[in-house]
Design an enzyme around this catalytic site. Structure first.
Site, mmCIF file in Angstrom:
data_model
loop_
_atom_site.group_PDB
_atom_site.id
_atom_site.type_symbol
_atom_site.label_atom_id
_atom_site.label_comp_id
_atom_site.label_asym_id
_atom_site.label_seq_id
_atom_site.Cartn_x
_atom_site.Cartn_y
_atom_site.Cartn_z
ATOM 1 N N LYS A 148 -13.419 31.440 3.519
ATOM 2 C CA LYS A 148 -13.475 32.904 3.381
ATOM 3 C C LYS A 148 -12.961 33.611 4.624
ATOM 4 O O LYS A 148 -12.502 34.748 4.547
ATOM 5 C CB LYS A 148 -14.904 33.351 3.118
ATOM 6 C CG LYS A 148 -15.604 32.607 2.026
ATOM 7 C CD LYS A 148 -15.067 32.962 0.677
ATOM 8 C CE LYS A 148 -15.779 32.168 -0.393
ATOM 9 N NZ LYS A 148 -15.656 32.716 -1.706
HETATM 10 C C1 LIG Z 1 -17.296 26.368 0.331
HETATM 11 C C2 LIG Z 1 -16.838 26.992 -0.935
HETATM 12 N N1 LIG Z 1 -16.056 26.292 -1.758
HETATM 13 C C3 LIG Z 1 -15.629 26.803 -2.918
HETATM 14 C C4 LIG Z 1 -15.991 28.071 -3.332
HETATM 15 C C5 LIG Z 1 -15.439 28.598 -4.619
HETATM 16 O O1 LIG Z 1 -14.386 29.495 -4.399
HETATM 17 P P1 LIG Z 1 -14.020 30.599 -5.480
HETATM 18 O O2 LIG Z 1 -15.238 31.422 -5.655
HETATM 19 O O3 LIG Z 1 -12.914 31.366 -4.887
HETATM 20 O O4 LIG Z 1 -13.677 29.896 -6.721
HETATM 21 C C6 LIG Z 1 -16.808 28.839 -2.507
HETATM 22 C C7 LIG Z 1 -17.246 30.205 -2.851
HETATM 23 O O5 LIG Z 1 -16.589 30.996 -3.402
HETATM 24 C C8 LIG Z 1 -17.212 28.310 -1.265
HETATM 25 O O6 LIG Z 1 -17.945 29.033 -0.429
HETATM 26 N N1 LIG Z 2 -18.846 31.332 -3.165
HETATM 27 C C1 LIG Z 2 -18.768 32.707 -2.854
HETATM 28 C C2 LIG Z 2 -19.150 33.593 -3.989
HETATM 29 C C3 LIG Z 2 -18.465 34.925 -3.909
HETATM 30 O O1 LIG Z 2 -17.121 34.727 -4.170
HETATM 31 P P1 LIG Z 2 -15.958 35.728 -3.822
HETATM 32 O O2 LIG Z 2 -14.795 34.849 -3.615
HETATM 33 O O3 LIG Z 2 -15.807 36.629 -4.976
HETATM 34 O O4 LIG Z 2 -16.334 36.487 -2.602
HETATM 35 C C4 LIG Z 2 -19.576 32.952 -1.587
HETATM 36 O O5 LIG Z 2 -19.599 32.097 -0.751
HETATM 37 O O6 LIG Z 2 -20.171 33.988 -1.440
#
Ligand SMILES: Cc1ncc(COP(=O)(O)O)c(C=O)c1O
Ligand SMILES: N[C@@H](CCOP(=O)(O)O)C(=O)O
Length: 463
Positions: free
Chosen positions: A112
Site C-alpha cells: 500500500k
Molecule cells: C498484504 C496484502 N496482500 C494482499 C491484499 C489484497 O489486495 P487487494 O485488496 O488490492 O486485492 C492486501 C489488502 O488489500 C494486503 O494488505
Molecule cells: N487489504 C486492505 C483492504 C482495503 O483495500 P483497499 O485496497 O481498497 O484500500 C487493507 O489492508 O486495508
C-alpha cells in the site's frame, strides 16, 4: 483524459477532480473515459527507465497536464525517497520460472505504501494549490490504514480517520496505526469485520450531501489514483525480466482481497503490457475464486485466516471489472449492482465466463497450504514469504505452467504477520522500525458497528 463513472450518472471531470471525488457521486467507481494504448516501441523505450521516471511516463497519459511536470516530478521523487530500496519495488528471482516483486520496501512494509506515499503527497499538494479541505476517511483490514496514516500524519490541512476491524488485524498492523500520536489522525476500532467497515464508509461516501459537508476524501482503492499508481510496478517488473532474457508474456500472481491490485494489472494489460494470466490468489474467503471458476459472485461465510488483510468478502473494485466485462455499458453495471444489492448474489453466463478466462485464473489457498509453502521455500531458498505472498506462490504453483514466467507479488513483509510465521517455528528478526513500535503507547477509539455512532465520531473529528 476525462473521468467518468461505471454507472454513467456523473458528469465527466478531470484528473484532480476525479482524485478528490474518490467514490463516484452516483455510487459507482471512477474510471478513465478510455484506456490509452502504449505502442510496442514505447514499451521498449520505457525498459531503461527508473521506477520514478516510468511512473511519470505512465501518468502523463492520465493527468492532462493538470499538474505541471516539474511539480509532478518532485511529488513522485519525494514519495519514493522514503523507500528502503533504490529500485522501489525490487525483483528477486526464486527459480527458473518464479520471480518475486518486493512491494514492501516502503515505510509500513506493505504494498500500500507504493500508492499511498504518493497520494499523501498529492493530497498535500492539492490542499495547498487549490485550497481544498482534505478530510480522509478510509477502511482497512490492516495495511491500507497504516500506509495512509503514514502518508499524511502531521501534514497541514489534512485530517485522516481510519476504521479497522477490532482485534482482526495483526499486532504489528494495529501498532503501526495506533501508535501514531499526531492530532490529525483518528483510529476507530470497529466491533465488526472489514466488510462492515468498508460498507459503512461507502454508505457515507454515497451520501453526497454528507460527503461534501465534511469534505470527505478517499484513500482506499475506490480512488482511481490508487489503481493507476499500482499499474506502474506491473510495467516495472515486466521490464526487469525483459532486460535479462527474451520473454513473451509474463503471468502475475496477485494476493487478492478488494480486487484493487489485480485490477491495476488488468488495466496494465489493456494498455498493452504483454501480460499472460492474471492469477488471483485468495485464502478461505474465496468469493473471487468462485467467481472466476464458476461465474457466481456470492459472499460466503467469513473466515479469520493467516492472511487477515485478505479477509474480505465484498471486493470493492469488482464493479470496475464488471464495467469492462459488460462492454463498458454503465446501464448494465447499474442493473447488476442493483440486483446484487437486492438478491445478495450475481451470476454470469458461459459466454462472459469465457471472457473472464481470457484474463484470469484463480486459486483459493487453505491455511495449512499457506504455512506449508512458507516452510518449503524457506528451507529450499532461504526466502521468507509473508502469508499473503505465500497464497500467491501456491496459486503460481497451481495455475502457472512450468514453462511460463510468473511474477508473484510480495505484498507484505513477513514481520507484519509473525503470528502465522511463528506457527511453523521460524524465528525472524524484526526490522528496527517494527520492533520499536512495541514500546510505544497506543491511541484508538473502540466503537460498535453502528452508523450513528460512526457519524457522531466523524462530526466531532471533521466538524
Ligand atoms: C498484504 C496484502 N496482500 C494482499 C491484499 C489484497 O489486495 P487487494 O485488496 O488490492 O486485492 C492486501 C489488502 O488489500 C494486503 O494488505
Ligand atoms: N487489504 C486492505 C483492504 C482495503 O483495500 P483497499 O485496497 O481498497 O484500500 C487493507 O489492508 O486495508
Amino acid at each position: 483524459m476525462d473521468y467518468i463513472s461505471t454507472r454513467g450518472k456523473v458528469e465527466k471531470c478531470g484528473f484532480i477532480d476525479a482524485f478528490l471525488m474518490g467514490l463516484a457521486n452516483d455510487g459507482g467507481l471512477v474510471i478513465p473515459s478510455e484506456i490509452p494504448n502504449i505502442s510496442e516501441q514505447k514499451l521498449k523505450e520505457w525498459q531503461e527507465l527508473s521506477y520514478q521516471d516510468l511512473m511519470l511516463e505512465i501518468f502523463s497519459y492520465y493527468t492532462n497536464d493538470e499538474i505541471p511536470y516539474e511539480d509532478l516530478k518532485k511529488l513522485v521523487y519525494d514519495s519514493y525517497s522514503t523507500f528502503r530500496d533504490e529500485a522501489v519495488t525490487p525483483l528477486k528471482q526464486i527459480n527458473d520460472s518464479l520471480y518475486v516483486l518486493e512491494l514492501f520496501q516502503g515505510p509500513t512494509f506493505a504494498f500500500k505504501d507504493v500508492a499511498l506515499q504518493f497520494m499523501g503527497n498529492l493530497y498535500s499538494y492539492v490542499a495547498t494549490k487549490r485550497n481544498e479541505i482534505i478530510n480522509i476517511l478510509g477502511a482497512t483490514s490492516g495495511d491500507t490504514g497504516a500506509a495512509a496514516i503514514q502518508g499524511v500524519r502531521g501534514k497541514e490541512g489534512i485530517r485522516i480517520c481510519i476504521l479497522h476491524p477490532h482485534q482482526k488485524v495483526s499486532k504489528v498492523q494495529e501498532l503501526q496505526m495506533t501508535t501514531v500520536q499526531d492530532e490529525n489522525v483518528l483510529n476507530l476500532s470497529v466491533k465488526g469485520n472489514f466488510d462492515d467497515c468498508q460498507q459503512s464508509i461507502k454508505e457515507l461516501f454515497a451520501d453526497v450531501d454528507f460527503k461534501h459537508k465534511y469534505h470527505l476524501r478517499a484513500i482506499n482503492s475506490i480512488n482511481f489514483v490508487r489503481i493507476l499508481s499500482q499499474t506502474v510496478y506491473y510495467f516495472y517488473a515486466y521490464f526487469q525480466i525483459a532486460k535479462a532474457k527474451p520473454v513473451g508474456k509474463v503471468n502475475f500472481s496477485v494476493p487478492t482481497g478488494n480486487f484493487g491490485n489485480i485490477f491495476s494489472g488488468y488495466l496494465a494489460k489493456q494498455m498493452g503490457l504483454p501480460i499472460g494470466k492474471l492469477i488471483l490468489a485468495t485464502n478461505e474467503n474465496n468469493i473471487l475464486e468462485r467467481f472466476v471458476k464458476e461465474g457466481m459472485y456470492k459472499p460466503g461465510e467469513f473466515y479469520s485466516t493467516y492472511s487477515p488483510s485478505m479477509d474480505i468478502q465484498i471486493a470493492s473494485n469488482f464493479e470496475r471489472y464488471l464495467y469492462y466485462l459488460n462492454d463498458q455499458n454503465p446501464d448494465k453495471v447499474s442493473e447488476l449492482m442493483n440486483r446484487f444489492r437486492a438478491e445478495g448474489q450475481l451470476e454470469i453466463g458461459p459466454e462472459l465466463l469465457g471472457k473472464v478466462a481470457l484474463d484470469f485464473e484463480a486459486q483459493g489457498v487453505k491455511g495449512a497450504d499457506c504455512l506449508e509453502i512458507i516452510d518449503k521455500y524457506y528451507k529450499q531458498s532461504g526466502y521468507l514469504f509473508d502469508p499473503h505472498t505465500a497464497c500467491g506462490v501456491k496459486a503460481y504453483e497451481t495455475c502457472s505452467g512450468e514453462q511460463e514466467t510468473c511474477v508473484v507479488f510480495a505484498t507484505a513483509h513477513p514481520a507484519k504477520f509473525n503470528e502465522a510465521i511463528a506457527l511453523i517455528d521460524i524465528e525472524q528478526p524484526f526490522p528496527t522500525e517494527i520492533q520499536q513500535l512495541f514500546d510505544k503507547p497506543q491511541v484508538q477509539t473502540v466503537i460498535e458497528n453502528d452508523k450513528q455512532v460512526l457519524v457522531s465520531e466523524l462530526e466531532r473529528f471533521f466538524g
